[in-house]
Design an enzyme around this catalytic site. Structure first.
Site, PDB file in Angstrom:
ATOM      1  CB  ALA A  65       6.232  -2.417  -0.898  1.00 53.82           C
ATOM      2  N   GLY A 109       4.123   0.459   2.206  1.00 51.38           N
ATOM      3  CA  GLY A 109       3.228   0.081   2.044  1.00 51.38           C
ATOM      4  C   GLY A 109       2.298  -0.519   2.956  1.00 51.38           C
ATOM      5  CD  GLU A 112       1.749   3.632   0.439  1.00 47.90           C
ATOM      6  OE1 GLU A 112       2.842   2.839   0.435  1.00 47.90           O
ATOM      7  OE2 GLU A 112       1.323   4.045  -0.741  1.00 47.90           O
ATOM      8  CD  GLU A 132       6.640   4.508   0.947  1.00 49.81           C
ATOM      9  OE1 GLU A 132       7.087   5.562   1.910  1.00 49.81           O
ATOM     10  OE2 GLU A 132       5.958   3.760   1.093  1.00 49.81           O
TER      11      GLU A 132
END
Ligand code: CAA
Length: 258
Positions: A65, A109, A112, A132
């Site tokens: 992300a 992300g 993911e 993360e």
């Protein structure tokens, strides 16, 4: 308006979507996630598209992300807008087969997102991780759940707690990816795989995808019952007759999605 964070090409019945924010290693910002959810929705609605391949660049599928975008956000803000919920829900709801073709960094992300696809084909350059923890947070797009289901608790926990990366060979051994191919062959391989799926009966493809995903949601007995009912329901299709007759007549089947 054409997307600014994606490049989209057609290869016969296959749509190839390329994440395209090279300067940020394809970090997933709000614009990219919205454009991706829209592009997948469009591919789903287009009857001439049968399979979707999602990829990044040689250097990165996606490095996570967008840290720059979220660094200054507060809890009330992120909770009120329910960050990531809407777009990832739409991405995950894609009905047509979605293959992630991953080279380079596939982190946070990005990992993911790859796990939201139906399966991953990895280049030998791919590196996966949920780093993360290093940023003082944890995954927010399903990493703790999907990685654990795919590779088991021990390895998933170790990766989530240490933030270490996994290379392509380990990812294949662990069950995170379906296959590893030489980087130079990644796109051709993913398109070839997509093309093979595109030749099948779309009704059977939808049923197979639905049944496999239910393995994450249902108990074994409920999942097996659901599979049996889907299997039985396919005997109401012309494609089942065509597929089985073609086998008996020693000829290739011609599916009409009926
Ligand atoms: N967000 C925003 N920008 C990113 C980014 C990210 N996740 N990852 C890389 N970039 C940017 C860098 O800031 C850099 O930009 P500038 O040139 O403007 O400085 C550019 O991409 C190139 O990156 P590096 O110079 O760092 O390249 P490198 O080859 O030295 O390192 C890397 C590559 C190891 C992937 C490193 O960039 C990195 O560690 N990135 C962050 C990985 C990460 O922590 N991801 C998790 C994000 S949080 C998350 O995803 C939450 C969630 O679950 C929803």
């Amino acid at each position: 308006m054409p997307p600014v964070t994606l490049k989209i090409d057609r290869h016969g019945p296959v749509t190839l979507i390329r994440l395209d924010r090279p300067k940020a290693l394809n970090a997933l910002n709000a614009e990219l996630l919205r454009e991706l959810a829209e592009a997948l929705g469009e591919a789903d609605r287009d009857p001439t598209v049968r399979v979707i391949v999602l990829t990044g660049s040689d250097r990165a599928f996606a490095a996570g992300a967008d840290i720059r975008e979220m660094a200054g956000m507060t809890y009330p803000e992120i909770f009120r807008i329910n960050l990531y919920a809407d777009d990832t829900g739409r991405i995950r709801a894609t009905r047509k087969p979605l293959i992630a073709a991953v080279a380079g960094y596939c982190l946070g992300g990005g990992c993911e997102l790859a796990m939201m696809a139906d399966f991953i084909i990895a280049a030998d350059t791919a590196r996966f991780g949920q780093p993360e923890i290093t940023l003082g947070v944890i995954p927010g797009m399903g990493g703790t759940q999907r990685l654990t289901r795919l590779i088991g608790r021990a390895k998933s926990m170790e990766m989530h707690l240490t933030g270490r990366l996994m290379d392509a060979a380990e990812a294949e051994r662990a069950g995170l990816v379906a296959r590893v191919v030489p980087a130079a062959e990644l796109i051709a391989d993913a398109l070839g795989t997509a093309e093979a799926i595109a030749q099948k009966s779309q009704i059977a493809v939808f049923a197979a995808k639905e049944a496999v995903h239910q393995a994450d949601e249902m108990s074994l007995s409920a999942g097996v019952l659901n599979e049996r009912r889907l299997f039985q329901s396919l005997f109401g299709t012309e494609d089942q007759k065509e597929g089985m007759n073609a086998f008996l007549e020693k000829r290739p089947p011609v599916y009409r999605d009926r």
